[in-house]
Design a protein around this motif. Structure first.
Motif, PDB file in Angstrom:
ATOM      1  N   TRP A 124     -14.255   0.708   1.238  1.00  0.00           N
ATOM      2  CA  TRP A 124     -14.508  -0.225   0.148  1.00  0.00           C
ATOM      3  C   TRP A 124     -13.266  -0.470  -0.688  1.00  0.00           C
ATOM      4  O   TRP A 124     -13.051  -1.572  -1.184  1.00  0.00           O
ATOM      5  CB  TRP A 124     -15.705   0.217  -0.691  1.00  0.00           C
ATOM      6  CG  TRP A 124     -16.942  -0.116   0.068  1.00  0.00           C
ATOM      7  CD1 TRP A 124     -17.703   0.737   0.828  1.00  0.00           C
ATOM      8  CD2 TRP A 124     -17.514  -1.410   0.245  1.00  0.00           C
ATOM      9  NE1 TRP A 124     -18.712   0.035   1.444  1.00  0.00           N
ATOM     10  CE2 TRP A 124     -18.626  -1.278   1.100  1.00  0.00           C
ATOM     11  CE3 TRP A 124     -17.188  -2.668  -0.242  1.00  0.00           C
ATOM     12  CZ2 TRP A 124     -19.411  -2.360   1.472  1.00  0.00           C
ATOM     13  CZ3 TRP A 124     -17.979  -3.749   0.124  1.00  0.00           C
ATOM     14  CH2 TRP A 124     -19.080  -3.576   0.974  1.00  0.00           C
ATOM     15  N   ARG A 125     -12.407   0.541  -0.827  1.00  0.00           N
ATOM     16  CA  ARG A 125     -11.154   0.335  -1.548  1.00  0.00           C
ATOM     17  C   ARG A 125     -10.306  -0.695  -0.802  1.00  0.00           C
ATOM     18  O   ARG A 125      -9.787  -1.638  -1.384  1.00  0.00           O
ATOM     19  CB  ARG A 125     -10.388   1.648  -1.679  1.00  0.00           C
ATOM     20  CG  ARG A 125      -9.140   1.537  -2.552  1.00  0.00           C
ATOM     21  CD  ARG A 125      -8.307   2.803  -2.545  1.00  0.00           C
ATOM     22  NE  ARG A 125      -7.693   3.072  -1.256  1.00  0.00           N
ATOM     23  CZ  ARG A 125      -6.659   2.390  -0.747  1.00  0.00           C
ATOM     24  NH1 ARG A 125      -6.131   1.391  -1.411  1.00  0.00           N
ATOM     25  NH2 ARG A 125      -6.151   2.702   0.432  1.00  0.00           N
ATOM     26  N   ARG A 126     -10.204  -0.523   0.503  1.00  0.00           N
ATOM     27  CA  ARG A 126      -9.428  -1.462   1.329  1.00  0.00           C
ATOM     28  C   ARG A 126     -10.085  -2.844   1.377  1.00  0.00           C
ATOM     29  O   ARG A 126      -9.394  -3.864   1.404  1.00  0.00           O
ATOM     30  CB  ARG A 126      -9.278  -0.922   2.748  1.00  0.00           C
ATOM     31  CG  ARG A 126      -8.321   0.246   2.834  1.00  0.00           C
ATOM     32  CD  ARG A 126      -8.371   0.871   4.221  1.00  0.00           C
ATOM     33  NE  ARG A 126      -7.468   1.982   4.343  1.00  0.00           N
ATOM     34  CZ  ARG A 126      -6.346   1.950   5.076  1.00  0.00           C
ATOM     35  NH1 ARG A 126      -6.022   0.883   5.763  1.00  0.00           N
ATOM     36  NH2 ARG A 126      -5.570   3.010   5.118  1.00  0.00           N
ATOM     37  N   TYR A 127     -11.404  -2.869   1.406  1.00  0.00           N
ATOM     38  CA  TYR A 127     -12.114  -4.143   1.460  1.00  0.00           C
ATOM     39  C   TYR A 127     -11.862  -4.955   0.197  1.00  0.00           C
ATOM     40  O   TYR A 127     -11.599  -6.155   0.253  1.00  0.00           O
ATOM     41  CB  TYR A 127     -13.609  -3.894   1.665  1.00  0.00           C
ATOM     42  CG  TYR A 127     -14.387  -5.168   1.908  1.00  0.00           C
ATOM     43  CD1 TYR A 127     -14.192  -5.918   3.057  1.00  0.00           C
ATOM     44  CD2 TYR A 127     -15.315  -5.625   0.986  1.00  0.00           C
ATOM     45  CE1 TYR A 127     -14.892  -7.091   3.285  1.00  0.00           C
ATOM     46  CE2 TYR A 127     -16.028  -6.787   1.204  1.00  0.00           C
ATOM     47  CZ  TYR A 127     -15.810  -7.518   2.358  1.00  0.00           C
ATOM     48  OH  TYR A 127     -16.505  -8.686   2.574  1.00  0.00           O
ATOM     49  N   ARG A 128     -11.932  -4.301  -0.960  1.00  0.00           N
ATOM     50  CA  ARG A 128     -11.654  -5.001  -2.219  1.00  0.00           C
ATOM     51  C   ARG A 128     -10.232  -5.564  -2.209  1.00  0.00           C
ATOM     52  O   ARG A 128      -9.992  -6.693  -2.624  1.00  0.00           O
ATOM     53  CB  ARG A 128     -11.863  -4.069  -3.414  1.00  0.00           C
ATOM     54  CG  ARG A 128     -13.323  -3.855  -3.757  1.00  0.00           C
ATOM     55  CD  ARG A 128     -13.492  -3.121  -5.067  1.00  0.00           C
ATOM     56  NE  ARG A 128     -12.932  -1.786  -5.033  1.00  0.00           N
ATOM     57  CZ  ARG A 128     -13.581  -0.701  -4.661  1.00  0.00           C
ATOM     58  NH1 ARG A 128     -14.834  -0.787  -4.278  1.00  0.00           N
ATOM     59  NH2 ARG A 128     -12.993   0.481  -4.676  1.00  0.00           N
ATOM     60  N   ARG A 129      -9.282  -4.778  -1.726  1.00  0.00           N
ATOM     61  CA  ARG A 129      -7.891  -5.238  -1.660  1.00  0.00           C
ATOM     62  C   ARG A 129      -7.769  -6.430  -0.701  1.00  0.00           C
ATOM     63  O   ARG A 129      -7.075  -7.399  -0.991  1.00  0.00           O
ATOM     64  CB  ARG A 129      -6.977  -4.111  -1.209  1.00  0.00           C
ATOM     65  CG  ARG A 129      -5.514  -4.489  -1.262  1.00  0.00           C
ATOM     66  CD  ARG A 129      -4.627  -3.271  -1.344  1.00  0.00           C
ATOM     67  NE  ARG A 129      -3.273  -3.491  -1.691  1.00  0.00           N
ATOM     68  CZ  ARG A 129      -2.403  -4.312  -1.118  1.00  0.00           C
ATOM     69  NH1 ARG A 129      -2.791  -5.089  -0.149  1.00  0.00           N
ATOM     70  NH2 ARG A 129      -1.163  -4.401  -1.496  1.00  0.00           N
ATOM     71  N   TYR A 130      -8.453  -6.353   0.428  1.00  0.00           N
ATOM     72  CA  TYR A 130      -8.438  -7.455   1.396  1.00  0.00           C
ATOM     73  C   TYR A 130      -8.928  -8.741   0.733  1.00  0.00           C
ATOM     74  O   TYR A 130      -8.337  -9.811   0.899  1.00  0.00           O
ATOM     75  CB  TYR A 130      -9.309  -7.092   2.598  1.00  0.00           C
ATOM     76  CG  TYR A 130      -9.309  -8.123   3.697  1.00  0.00           C
ATOM     77  CD1 TYR A 130      -8.415  -8.026   4.761  1.00  0.00           C
ATOM     78  CD2 TYR A 130     -10.197  -9.193   3.692  1.00  0.00           C
ATOM     79  CE1 TYR A 130      -8.409  -8.971   5.785  1.00  0.00           C
ATOM     80  CE2 TYR A 130     -10.191 -10.135   4.692  1.00  0.00           C
ATOM     81  CZ  TYR A 130      -9.300 -10.021   5.735  1.00  0.00           C
ATOM     82  OH  TYR A 130      -9.291 -10.959   6.743  1.00  0.00           O
ATOM     83  N   SER A 157     -17.220 -11.382   8.581  1.00  0.00           N
ATOM     84  CA  SER A 157     -15.928 -11.776   9.145  1.00  0.00           C
ATOM     85  C   SER A 157     -14.758 -11.024   8.528  1.00  0.00           C
ATOM     86  O   SER A 157     -13.675 -11.002   9.103  1.00  0.00           O
ATOM     87  CB  SER A 157     -15.717 -13.283   8.971  1.00  0.00           C
ATOM     88  OG  SER A 157     -15.582 -13.606   7.603  1.00  0.00           O
ATOM     89  N   THR A 158     -14.955 -10.426   7.376  1.00  0.00           N
ATOM     90  CA  THR A 158     -13.867  -9.713   6.716  1.00  0.00           C
ATOM     91  C   THR A 158     -13.904  -8.209   6.924  1.00  0.00           C
ATOM     92  O   THR A 158     -12.888  -7.542   6.759  1.00  0.00           O
ATOM     93  CB  THR A 158     -13.842 -10.008   5.211  1.00  0.00           C
ATOM     94  OG1 THR A 158     -15.092  -9.633   4.661  1.00  0.00           O
ATOM     95  CG2 THR A 158     -13.575 -11.478   4.944  1.00  0.00           C
ATOM     96  N   GLU A 197      -8.928  -9.466  -2.462  1.00  0.00           N
ATOM     97  CA  GLU A 197      -7.963  -9.902  -3.465  1.00  0.00           C
ATOM     98  C   GLU A 197      -6.851 -10.723  -2.817  1.00  0.00           C
ATOM     99  O   GLU A 197      -6.372 -11.687  -3.394  1.00  0.00           O
ATOM    100  CB  GLU A 197      -7.366  -8.700  -4.191  1.00  0.00           C
ATOM    101  CG  GLU A 197      -8.337  -8.034  -5.137  1.00  0.00           C
ATOM    102  CD  GLU A 197      -7.818  -6.692  -5.652  1.00  0.00           C
ATOM    103  OE1 GLU A 197      -6.663  -6.315  -5.351  1.00  0.00           O
ATOM    104  OE2 GLU A 197      -8.588  -6.017  -6.354  1.00  0.00           O
ATOM    105  N   ILE A 198      -6.449 -10.336  -1.615  1.00  0.00           N
ATOM    106  CA  ILE A 198      -5.368 -11.021  -0.908  1.00  0.00           C
ATOM    107  C   ILE A 198      -5.855 -12.296  -0.222  1.00  0.00           C
ATOM    108  O   ILE A 198      -5.240 -13.351  -0.323  1.00  0.00           O
ATOM    109  CB  ILE A 198      -4.717 -10.081   0.130  1.00  0.00           C
ATOM    110  CG1 ILE A 198      -4.010  -8.934  -0.579  1.00  0.00           C
ATOM    111  CG2 ILE A 198      -3.761 -10.843   1.041  1.00  0.00           C
ATOM    112  CD1 ILE A 198      -3.607  -7.792   0.335  1.00  0.00           C
TER     113      ILE A 198
END
Length: 131
Positions: free
Chosen positions: A73-79, A18-19, A81-82
């Motif tokens: 994966w960089r964006r996914y980790r940030r997502y 879902s993310t 975190e938020i």
């Protein structure tokens, strides 16, 4: 008598599916490609090593699959975190109850925290086990 319970995390304890869609949609929009829910469903369950070359060919984008993988994966980790960790309802309560009942909850050796320091998987595991 049961002494330990082993879980696979993705799709069992956490709902990463879902993310990933909003992250991929945003990433590909950066390149002018409209990534739809249909595209997403086409690639669900496909390893990223196979997905990126196929998707980039389909999209007509001349971008390195490895670069897209890293950016995803960089964006996914940030997502995460938020928006937080997407675990299935009842996951934290189940793991807490099992721990309180004395069950050990081992993981695949490659997922042991000492092997995953500073990686997304150790962060996920820490968030679940300390929930």
């Amino acid at each position: 008598m049961l002494e330990a319970i082993i879980f696979d995390m993705d799709g069992v304890l956490i709902d990463s599916e879902s993310t990933h869609y909003p992250v991929l949609h945003e990433l590909l929009a950066k390149y002018g490609y409209v990534y739809t829910q249909e595209h997403f469903l086409t690639y669900c369950g496909v390893p990223e090593t196979d997905m990126w070359p196929q998707l980039l060919r389909t999209a007509g984008l001349n971008v390195s699959p490895e670069a897209m993988h890293q950016e995803h994966w960089r964006r996914y980790r940030r997502y995460l975190e938020i928006h937080g960790l997407p675990h299935f309802p009842g996951t934290a309560q189940l793991l807490s109850a099992l721990r309180q009942s004395g069950y050990r909850l081992p993981w695949h050796p490659l997922l042991l925290p000492e092997r995953l320091q500073n990686t997304w998987n150790s962060w996920v595991m820490h968030r679940i086990l300390t929930a």
